[in-house]
Design an enzyme around this catalytic site. Sequence first.
Site, PDB file in Angstrom:
ATOM      1  N   GLY A  75     -47.620  19.969 -40.372  1.00  0.00           N
ATOM      2  CA  GLY A  75     -46.971  19.647 -39.104  1.00  0.00           C
ATOM      3  C   GLY A  75     -46.860  18.140 -38.945  1.00  0.00           C
ATOM      4  N   GLY A  76     -47.763  17.572 -38.138  1.00  0.00           N
ATOM      5  CA  GLY A  76     -47.707  16.159 -37.785  1.00  0.00           C
ATOM      6  C   GLY A  76     -47.472  15.217 -38.956  1.00  0.00           C
ATOM      7  N   GLY A  97     -52.932  20.821 -35.292  1.00  0.00           N
ATOM      8  CA  GLY A  97     -52.781  19.637 -34.446  1.00  0.00           C
ATOM      9  C   GLY A  97     -54.073  19.164 -33.812  1.00  0.00           C
ATOM     10  CB  SER A 132     -55.636  19.229 -39.389  1.00  0.00           C
ATOM     11  OG  SER A 132     -55.520  19.431 -37.986  1.00  0.00           O
ATOM     12  CD  GLU A 172     -49.259  26.784 -39.923  1.00  0.00           C
ATOM     13  OE1 GLU A 172     -49.200  25.614 -40.336  1.00  0.00           O
ATOM     14  OE2 GLU A 172     -48.562  27.211 -38.999  1.00  0.00           O
ATOM     15  CG  ASN A 210     -43.150  23.437 -38.302  1.00  0.00           C
ATOM     16  OD1 ASN A 210     -42.076  23.146 -37.766  1.00  0.00           O
ATOM     17  ND2 ASN A 210     -44.057  24.224 -37.722  1.00  0.00           N
ATOM     18  CD1 TRP A 211     -40.378  17.783 -40.462  1.00  0.00           C
ATOM     19  CD2 TRP A 211     -38.319  17.168 -39.843  1.00  0.00           C
ATOM     20  NE1 TRP A 211     -39.797  17.124 -41.523  1.00  0.00           N
ATOM     21  CE2 TRP A 211     -38.534  16.734 -41.162  1.00  0.00           C
ATOM     22  CE3 TRP A 211     -37.083  16.896 -39.230  1.00  0.00           C
ATOM     23  CZ2 TRP A 211     -37.566  16.050 -41.886  1.00  0.00           C
ATOM     24  CZ3 TRP A 211     -36.126  16.214 -39.954  1.00  0.00           C
ATOM     25  CH2 TRP A 211     -36.368  15.792 -41.271  1.00  0.00           C
ATOM     26  CE  LYS A 212     -46.274  22.196 -35.677  1.00  0.00           C
ATOM     27  NZ  LYS A 212     -47.629  22.396 -35.214  1.00  0.00           N
ATOM     28  CG  HIS A 262     -45.562  27.948 -36.014  1.00  0.00           C
ATOM     29  ND1 HIS A 262     -46.322  27.504 -34.965  1.00  0.00           N
ATOM     30  CD2 HIS A 262     -45.842  27.143 -37.071  1.00  0.00           C
ATOM     31  CE1 HIS A 262     -47.035  26.456 -35.380  1.00  0.00           C
ATOM     32  NE2 HIS A 262     -46.760  26.218 -36.638  1.00  0.00           N
ATOM     33  CD  GLU A 275     -46.922  24.800 -32.616  1.00  0.00           C
ATOM     34  OE1 GLU A 275     -45.746  24.543 -32.941  1.00  0.00           O
ATOM     35  OE2 GLU A 275     -47.895  24.159 -33.059  1.00  0.00           O
TER      36      GLU A 275
HETATM   37  P1  13P Z   1     -50.524  20.104 -38.026  1.00  0.00           P
HETATM   38  O1  13P Z   1     -50.363  19.780 -39.494  1.00  0.00           O
HETATM   39  O2  13P Z   1     -49.961  19.070 -37.123  1.00  0.00           O
HETATM   40  O3  13P Z   1     -51.915  20.530 -37.712  1.00  0.00           O
HETATM   41  O4  13P Z   1     -49.590  21.413 -37.768  1.00  0.00           O
HETATM   42  C1  13P Z   1     -49.710  22.508 -38.584  1.00  0.00           C
HETATM   43  C2  13P Z   1     -48.591  23.432 -38.302  1.00  0.00           C
HETATM   44  O5  13P Z   1     -48.535  24.044 -37.253  1.00  0.00           O
HETATM   45  C3  13P Z   1     -47.540  23.570 -39.319  1.00  0.00           C
HETATM   46  O6  13P Z   1     -46.711  24.651 -39.045  1.00  0.00           O
END
Ligand code: 13P
Length: 260
Positions: free
Chosen positions: A239-240, A179, A218, A173, A11-13, A103, A105
Site C-alpha cells: 500500500g503506502g 497501514g 506494512s 493481508e 495498491n495505490w488506494k 480488499h 477496506e
Molecule cells: P500498507 O502497505 O500501507 O500497510 O497497505 C497494505 C494494503 O492494504 C495493500 O493492499
Amino acid sequence: MTERTPLIAGNWKMNLDHLQAIALIQKVCWTLNDADFDYNEVEVAVFPPFTDLRSAQTLIDAEKFEVKLGAQDISAHDKGAYTGEISGAMLAKLDVDYVLVGHSERRQYHGEQDDLLNKKVASCFANALTPVICVGETLEELETRGQAAVPVEQTLAALDGHKQLGDFVIAYEPVWAIGTGKVATSDEAEAVANEIREAIRSKHGDIADQIRILYGGSVKAANVAGFLAKDNVDGVLVGGASLESEEFSGICRYKKHIVL
Ligand code: 13P
C-alpha cells in the site's frame, strides 16, 4: 517443484490524479530499466484508481513498459443501471490484467461480503481478468479464532461454485497490519499462506501449486526479502510504500536484499 513467478503489486488506494499516476509509473519503470532487473523473473503490477487507468494504459503502451496494470475493484454485474460501477468488460478494454477483489477496506467501509465477492470473482473470470482475492483477519478475529481460520474461509468462499476457475491470486493481508506499521512475521505469513494453499488443494486439486499467494500489510523495502524467502509466499501487495518510486522499486529489487 512448481516455479511461481513472484508478483510485486502496488495498491495505490485513493491517491494520486492521472498526471501524478503517469509520473509515478514513469519513475518506477525508469528506475527498474537496467540490466539488474528482469521482468520475467519478477512481475510488477500497479493498481491506480479507476480514473487513472486510461492514462496509465496509454503510457504503458506507448513506452512499452513491462509493468502490469490492475484495478482496485470490479462490478459484479456485466452492464446496465448500476450507477457508479465499473464492469469487467470496461476494464478488459483498457488492457487491465489484475483486479483486487475483497480488499479489507471494501469489506469494512462498503459492507462487501463473501457472496458478492464470489460474483466479482466470476466477473473477473468471464472477462479474462485475474482476480487478486484479498483475505485476512481483524485483530479481534486474530484473538478469538487464530490467524488462519478467517483467511482460509474467505478464500474458499470466493472460489466456491465457479464452473471453471481461471487464474487467480490470493493476497493475505492481516487487517491489523494494514497501514499500521505492525507487520506479521515472515513465519506467520508463511504458515497462513501454507494453510490457504492446502485448503485450495483439498477443494480444487493441484491448481493449488500454481496459485500465487501474496503477503500484504506494512511491506517496505527493508522487510520484503524475509517474506519472499518463504516457500509459500509468492509476492507482496504493497500500500503506502507503493506511492514512493524509490521505495517501491527497492521492493521490486528484493533479491538484492536476500542474503544467500
Ligand atoms: P500498507 O502497505 O500501507 O500497510 O497497505 C497494505 C494494503 O492494504 C495493500 O493492499
